[in-house]
Design a protein around this motif. Structure first.
Motif, PDB file in Angstrom:
ATOM      1  N   HIS A  93       0.922  -1.288  -0.010  1.00 33.22           N
ATOM      2  CA  HIS A  93       0.029  -0.002  -0.038  1.00 33.22           C
ATOM      3  C   HIS A  93       1.021   1.060   0.097  1.00 33.22           C
ATOM      4  CE1 HIS A  93      -3.736   2.241   1.766  1.00 33.22           C
ATOM      5  NE2 HIS A  93      -2.799   2.983   1.356  1.00 33.22           N
ATOM      6  N   HIS A  95       1.244   5.305  -1.974  1.00 26.50           N
ATOM      7  CA  HIS A  95       0.622   6.423  -3.127  1.00 26.50           C
ATOM      8  C   HIS A  95       1.871   6.925  -3.695  1.00 26.50           C
ATOM      9  CE1 HIS A  95      -3.357   6.625  -1.015  1.00 26.50           C
ATOM     10  NE2 HIS A  95      -2.710   5.839  -0.093  1.00 26.50           N
ATOM     11  N   LYS A 158      -0.838   3.494  -5.972  1.00 29.28           N
ATOM     12  CA  LYS A 158      -2.036   3.796  -6.127  1.00 29.28           C
ATOM     13  C   LYS A 158      -2.102   5.117  -6.714  1.00 29.28           C
ATOM     14  CE  LYS A 158      -3.538   1.984  -1.773  1.00 29.28           C
ATOM     15  NZ  LYS A 158      -4.102   0.838  -1.987  1.00 29.28           N
ATOM     16  N   HIS A 255      -9.999   1.317   0.875  1.00 30.83           N
ATOM     17  CA  HIS A 255      -9.424   2.043   2.163  1.00 30.83           C
ATOM     18  C   HIS A 255     -10.872   2.127   3.176  1.00 30.83           C
ATOM     19  CE1 HIS A 255      -6.179   3.722  -0.046  1.00 30.83           C
ATOM     20  NE2 HIS A 255      -5.823   4.434   1.159  1.00 30.83           N
ATOM     21  N   HIS A 278      -6.163   0.021   6.628  1.00 30.94           N
ATOM     22  CA  HIS A 278      -6.387   0.712   7.923  1.00 30.94           C
ATOM     23  C   HIS A 278      -7.192   0.156   8.691  1.00 30.94           C
ATOM     24  CE1 HIS A 278      -4.952   4.666   6.174  1.00 30.94           C
ATOM     25  NE2 HIS A 278      -5.326   4.273   4.946  1.00 30.94           N
ATOM     26  N   ASP A 346       2.183   2.637   3.589  1.00 37.68           N
ATOM     27  CA  ASP A 346       1.234   3.647   2.885  1.00 37.68           C
ATOM     28  C   ASP A 346       1.891   4.847   2.750  1.00 37.68           C
ATOM     29  OD1 ASP A 346      -1.168   5.118   2.376  1.00 37.68           O
ATOM     30  OD2 ASP A 346      -1.915   5.168   4.554  1.00 37.68           O
TER      31      ASP A 346
HETATM   32 ZN   LIG Z   1      -3.557   5.033   1.679  1.00 33.22          ZN
END
Ligand SMILES: [Zn+2]
Length: 454
Positions: A93, A95, A158, A255, A278, A346
């Motif tokens: 995970h 970004h 992502k 999410h 999460h 994350d």
């Molecule tokens: Zn995220």
């Protein structure tokens, strides 16, 4: 009397490309099909004086150095004496591709000044839209180098910081162009991360616009992420988007329940999502559904840490309780129920600006009170399962891709205990040495050399 001669072929060691030998601990992370859950999370397989034989980028055999030396020969032999050898880390995970930094916003949090995560995300939207594809690519490559040097060999990324179709597709195209980097990047389309201000009060129309992008997004991304959270979208909107994404041939990630219980964990299980991430406010009933479905819970301790959610505050000089003091018991409940749990960075500029899976692993142990064995499974085989890749990576087993990390320390617990510095010695991706970190090498255990020897 009949004389039996040994078959000469059996006495000749089999040729392989690379032998990694003499590992103080070979941590295989091998577990039952479906990932490590419940009591299996604490059963970490460790082979003392372990070795791995590699040919054509794949693992041929795993065992003791004595066994593999007897059976195989290689032109290149790497000694990992005094070192742990583990599977490459899998970060499920991130970004990854975005513009700008949000360190200014974080100082407001430290000072207890009013701030809004929503405003922060919009700042990243602006920086990302202003960045050229070349700049985004250069930054993503530099970030992947950092991840690789900290032991990550597979990483999910992502989109989601594009404020319109053109920027979203640019992010996915940049990700698709990262294939020449040693880290294997898995792409996810996250067009519906947050409702843009121009769609305020018209979230249904916004979801329609994201569904319109799916055919193009599906050519660039394997997964579609949907946000079922009080600050995300409704159950009906997420269901509509997820079903359309599935029709476009994409897997689903969610999410879920970060800022309140929205039923995200149960939705992820019901819809057959690969992961729900999460989960801070997931209900026990929904976690039971996840345990039954095999949907992987991807935990994000970097967010908990960076948003100061597990330490007391000092608003106006008065101590305040941690806002998420319940998280360690929630994670203990996941383990008890048999949920397959994984850990990720994350990585994002606002709530978890780190690319280090070592840091994420250390924080998972520290904040969620998990054992070393549990965390090793979470960062390897279970993370690979959340990406649908546990069949070919995430553990050291014959037939899998030879993604390995050689660590500077002789015991696997030291990787989690010695926080704050990079403990990677060498990273091997598909059988090739792709990163080395000589700083700190030689501090522990026997002398050893990673110079190829015959
Ligand atoms: Zn995220």
């Amino acid at each position: 009397m009949e004389t039996r001669c040994a078959d000469p072929d059996l006495s000749v060691p089999e040729a392989v490309d690379l032998l990694v030998v003499d590992a103080a601990e070979l941590v295989t992370c091998r577990t039952a099909p479906g990932g490590a859950r419940g009591a299996d999370l604490d059963r970490l397989e460790i082979i003392p004086r372990g070795a791995v034989a590699i040919r054509g980028g794949r693992i041929v055999a795993v065992g003791t150095t004595e066994e593999l030396r007897r059976t195989f020969r290689a032109d290149t032999v790497l000694s990992a004496a005094g070192r742990v050898v583990s599977p490459g880390l899998v970060d499920p995970h991130t970004h990854l591709v975005h513009g700008g930094s949000r360190h200014v916003e974080w100082e407001h949090l430290l000072a207890n000044r009013p701030r809004s995560i929503d405003d922060g995300i919009r700042t990243t939207f602006e920086h990302t839209a202003a960045a050229s594809a070349e700049l985004l690519r250069a930054r993503a490559l530099a970030d992947l180098d950092v991840a690789l040097h900290h032991g990550t060999t597979t990483l999910e990324m992502k989109s989601g910081y594009g404020r319109d179709r053109a920027v979203e597709m640019r992010l996915l195209e940049v990700a698709a162009g990262l294939r020449d980097h040693p880290v294997d990047v898995v792409s996810t389309f996250f067009g519906a991360q947050v409702l843009p201000s121009e769609f305020r009060g018209r979230s249904g129309a916004f979801i329609d616009s994201i569904i319109d992008m799916l055919p193009e997004a599906a050519t660039l991304a394997e997964y579609c992420d949907v946000c079922l959270d009080p600050i995300g979208f409704t159950l009906a909107e997420c269901t509509r988007l997820a079903e359309a994404a599935r029709e476009a041939g994409m897997g689903i990630r969610v999410h879920a329940d970060q800022t309140g219980c929205a039923g995200g964990a149960g939705f992820a299980a019901d819809i057959g999502a690969a992961s729900a991430d999460h989960l801070d406010y997931a209900s026990e009933a929904d976690l039971r559904k996840m345990a039954a479905s095999g949907c992987v819970a991807v935990l994000v301790p970097g967010v908990t840490h960076h948003l100061l959610e597990l330490i007391p505050g000092a608003g106006g000089g008065t101590p305040t309780l941690p806002v998420k003091g319940f998280l360690p018991s929630l994670v203990a409940k996941m383990v008890e129920l048999g949920v397959c749990i994984a850990v990720s960075t994350d990585y994002n500029p606002g709530t978890s600006p780190t690319l280090s899976m070592q840091t994420a692993m250390q924080l998972a142990a520290r904040l969620f009170r998990l054992s070393y064995a549990q965390v090793w499974h979470m960062a390897t085989i279970n993370a690979a399962k959340s990406l649908g890749r546990d069949h070919d990576r995430g553990s050291l087993e014959p037939g899998k891709i030879a993604d390995l990390v050689v660590w500077q320390v002789p015991e696997h617990g030291m990787v989690l205990n010695r926080f704050g510095t990079n403990l990677v010695d060498t990273v091997i991706r598909a059988g090739e040495v792709v990163a080395r970190n000589p700083v700190g090498s030689g501090a522990w255990g026997e002398e050893r050399s990673l110079t190829p020897t015959t």
